[in-house]
Design a protein around this motif. Structure first.
Motif, short mmCIF file in Angstrom:
data_model
loop_
_atom_site.label_atom_id
_atom_site.label_comp_id
_atom_site.label_asym_id
_atom_site.label_seq_id
_atom_site.Cartn_x
_atom_site.Cartn_y
_atom_site.Cartn_z
N PRO A 21 0.82 -1.22 0.00
CA PRO A 21 0.00 0.00 0.00
C PRO A 21 0.85 1.27 0.00
CG PRO A 21 -0.88 -1.60 1.56
CD PRO A 21 0.43 -2.14 1.09
N ALA A 24 1.74 1.83 -3.44
CA ALA A 24 0.59 2.34 -4.18
C ALA A 24 0.45 3.85 -4.01
CB ALA A 24 -0.68 1.63 -3.69
N LEU A 25 0.69 4.36 -2.82
CA LEU A 25 0.66 5.80 -2.59
C LEU A 25 1.82 6.49 -3.29
CD1 LEU A 25 -0.26 5.86 1.20
CD2 LEU A 25 -1.70 6.68 -0.67
N TYR A 27 3.64 5.48 -5.95
CA TYR A 27 3.39 5.46 -7.39
C TYR A 27 2.17 6.30 -7.75
CZ TYR A 27 6.72 1.68 -8.63
OH TYR A 27 7.85 0.94 -8.90
N GLY A 28 1.09 6.19 -6.95
CA GLY A 28 -0.14 6.90 -7.26
C GLY A 28 0.05 8.40 -7.28
N VAL A 36 -4.53 7.54 -11.34
CA VAL A 36 -4.20 7.19 -9.95
C VAL A 36 -4.86 5.87 -9.54
CG1 VAL A 36 -4.25 7.94 -7.56
CG2 VAL A 36 -4.04 9.62 -9.39
N MET A 40 -2.88 2.36 -8.34
CA MET A 40 -3.08 1.74 -7.03
C MET A 40 -3.69 0.35 -7.16
SD MET A 40 -4.25 4.88 -4.57
CE MET A 40 -2.99 6.01 -3.93
N CYS A 43 -1.13 -2.31 -7.86
CA CYS A 43 -0.41 -2.74 -6.66
C CYS A 43 -1.28 -3.66 -5.80
CB CYS A 43 0.03 -1.52 -5.85
SG CYS A 43 1.28 -0.49 -6.66
N PHE A 44 -2.53 -3.27 -5.58
CA PHE A 44 -3.42 -4.10 -4.77
C PHE A 44 -3.76 -5.40 -5.49
CE2 PHE A 44 -3.75 -0.41 -2.18
CZ PHE A 44 -4.22 -0.84 -0.93
N GLY A 201 3.93 7.96 0.78
CA GLY A 201 4.28 6.62 0.32
C GLY A 201 5.73 6.28 0.60
N SER A 400 -10.19 9.67 -9.35
CA SER A 400 -9.55 9.78 -8.04
C SER A 400 -10.08 10.93 -7.21
CB SER A 400 -8.03 9.92 -8.21
OG SER A 400 -7.74 10.99 -9.09
#
Length: 454
Positions: A21, A24-25, A27-28, A36, A40, A43-44, A201, A400
Motif C-alpha cells: 500500500p 501504491a501511494l 506510485y499513485g 491514480v 493503485m 499494486c493491490f 508513500g 480519483s
C-alpha cells in the motif's frame, strides 16, 4: 522454536505487507490524476493474485527440494500440504511462508511503475501470476533456496538486491519496451499530480523496510539490529545525495527528489544490510543517491518509456548495492565475508557480478517473452483513445477526485445559477461638497486600500 524470534518475523511480515500500500501511494502520487486509481489497483491486484499463488505453489518453487539448483520441487509444499506443524529453524514454517510471500508481492508490484498510464488491468493480473511463477520464484530459489546455484556460488544477497530489485527492474525495462511509449512521451506534462502522496508513500516504504531488512536476519538479534541501523544510514545518505545533485544540476532540491532518494537508498542497502558496517552503509547510500539520480535521464536519451523510473531506482540501485558488497563487505558483519577493501581480494566481487548479470538477463528475457505473448493474444496495452481520456474512468469507472457539482441538490444549484445570471445592482454615487466622488480609504467598509496606498 523461539517465540521471540517468531514474534519478530510475524511483525516483520506485517511491515513488509504495508510496503505494498505504501508503494501504491508512492506510485499513485507520481502519475497524472487520471491514472491514480489504475496505478493503485495494479499494486493491490498484485497483493491479491501473488498471495494466493504463493500459498498454492510459489513457495514450493522457491523453497522446495532443489532441482538442479534452478528451482524447487513445485509439489513439495503444494497448498501447504503437511505444513501445519512444520518448523523452519527457530520459527514455524508457516510464518516463513507469510514473510516470504510479502517479498513476492512487493517485487511484482514494483514492476507496475514502469508501465503506468497504458496497461490493461486484467492482463496485468494474468501477467502477475505468470511472472511470479516462472521468474520470481525460480530466482528466489537461486538466491535463498537450499541448493540454489547463486547461494552455492557464495554470492551475498541479504534481503533481495538480486531477487527483488534487479529482478523487478529488468522486468520493468522489458515490459516498457513491449508496451511501447505513451502517446505524449517526451512532450506532454508528466509531472506528479500529488507530491504529498509521494512523500507519504516513501515514508511508509521506509517504515516497512525495517521489517524487510531487519526480518531477513530471521531472529531478534544483533544481526537484525545491524540491518536496521544500516537501513537508516544508507537511506539518509541517499536522500541527501539525491537532493544535492538536484540542487547542483537544476537549482532546486525537490520533494520528489527526496522521496526518490529515500527509495534508492533502501534499494541499495537491501542486499548489503548484513554484509557491511554502518559506515559502509552510508557510502552505499551516497553512491546510490548520486548514480540513480543521474540515471533517470537515460530514458529520454535512449527513448524507452519507464514511466516511474523503475529502471533507474530499482535496477540501478540494486546493481549499486549488490556490486558494492564485493568492495565494502566485512567479515565482522553477520554475513562474515571480506570484500576487496577489507582484504578479501576480488573473490567475492566476481561472484556478486555473476549473480547480477544472471538475474538481470533471465528476468529481462523471460519477461519480454511473457509480455509479448500477452500483447499478441489478449492485449496488454490499452487503446490510444482510452489513454487520452484516462484509464481510471474508462477501465475502472472511477476518478480519483470528485470535485464537480454532482452531489449538490438541484434546487440549490438552480438558485445559485439564477443569482449568478442576475444583473449586478447599480451603486449609488455620492459626492462631496466640491461635487467630486470621495476615494476609498484604508479601513473603509469594503476593506480595501485607497489607490494612493495600493
Amino acid at each position: 522454536m523461539d517465540t521471540g524470534d517468531t514474534a519478530w518475523i510475524m511483525v516483520s511480515t506485517a511491515l513488509v505487507m504495508l510496503m505494498t500500500p505504501g508503494l501504491a501511494l508512492f506510485y499513485g502520487g507520481m502519475v497524472r490524476a487520471k491514472s491514480v486509481i489504475n496505478m493503485m489497483m495494479m499494486c493491490f491486484g498484485a497483493l491479491g493474485v501473488v498471495s494466493i499463488l504463493w500459498i498454492l505453489w510459489g513457495y514450493s518453487i522457491a523453497y522446495g527440494e532443489s532441482i538442479g539448483g534452478l528451482l524447487g520441487n513445485p509439489g513439495d509444499f503444494f497448498g501447504m500440504s503437511g505444513m501445519m506443524a512444520a518448523e523452519s529453524g527457530n520459527i514455524p514454517t508457516l510464518v516463513d511462508v507469510g514473510f516470504q510471500g510479502m517479498f513476492a508481492v512487493i517485487t511484482v508490484a514494483l514492476i507496475a511503475g514502469s508501465i503506468a498510464d497504458r496497461a490493461n488491468f486484467w492482463t496485468w493480473l494474468v501477467f502477475a501470476g505468470i511472472w511470479m511463477t516462472v521468474v520470481y520464484s525460480p530466482v528466489a530459489h537461486w538466491v535463498w533456496g537450499d541448493g540454489g546455484w547463486i547461494d552455492d556460488l557464495g554470492a551475498v544477497d541479504f534481503a533481495g538486491g538480486t531477487a527483488v530489485h534487479i529482478n523487478a527492474g529488468a522486468a520493468g525495462l522489458a515490459l516498457a519496451l513491449v508496451l511501447g511509449r505513451r502517446r505524449d512521451f517526451g512532450k506532454g506534462s508528466h509531472r506528479p499530480h500529488n507530491l504529498p502522496l509521494v512523500m507519504i508513500g516513501a515514508g511508509l516504504l521506509w517504515f516497512g523496510w525495517f521489517g524487510f531488512n531487519g526480518g531477513s536476519a530471521y531472529a531478534a538479534d544483533a544481526a537484525a539490529g545491524l540491518a536496521i541501523l544500516n537501513t537508516i544510514g544508507a537511506t539518509a545518505a541517499a536522500l541527501l545525495a539525491w537532493i544535492i545533485v538536484e540542487k547542483a544540476r537544476d537549482g532546486h532540491a525537490t520533494s520528489l527528489g527526496a522521496a526518490s532518494g529515500v527509495v534508492a537508498g533502501l534499494v541499495a542497502i537491501t542486499p548489503a544490510a548484513g554484509a557491511v558496517n554502518p559506515v559502509g552503509s552510508i557510502v552505499i547510500g551516497l553512491l546510490a543517491g548520486v548514480i540513480c539520480s543521474l540515471t533517470v535521464s537515460l530514458k529520454f536519451r535512449l527513448r524507452y518509456d519507464d514511466s516511474l523510473d523503475v529502471v533507474a531506482v530499482h535496477l540501478v540501485g540494486g546493481l549499486v548495492g549488490t556490486v558494492a558488497i564485493g568492495f565494502l563487505a566485512t567479515a565482522d558483519a553477520p554475513d562474515g565475508v571480506n570484500g576487496l577493501i577489507f582484504g578479501g581480494g576480488v573473490d567475492l566481487l566476481w561472484r556478486q557480478v555473476v549473480s547480477v548479470l544472471a538475474v538481470m538477463a533471465y528476468s529481462f528475457v523471460l519477461t519480454y517473452i511473457i509480455g509479448a505473448i500477452l500483447q499478441k493474444t489478449i492485449g496488454f496495452r490499452i487503446d490510444g483513445d482510452h489513454e487520452v481520456v484516462g484509464i481510471d474512468k474508462v477501465h475502472h469507472g472511477e476518478s480519483s477526485y470528485e470535485i464537480g457539482p454532482e452531489d449538490i441538490p438541484d434546487d440549490v444549484m438552480a438558485r445559485v445559477e439564477n443569482e449568478a445570471s442576475a444583473p449586478a445592482p447599480t451603486a449609488r454615487k455620492t459626492t462631496t461638497a466640491a461635487g467630486k466622488s470621495p476615494g476609498r480609504t484604508v479601513g473603509s467598509s469594503e476593506g480595501e486600500a485607497s489607490p494612493a496606498t495600493g
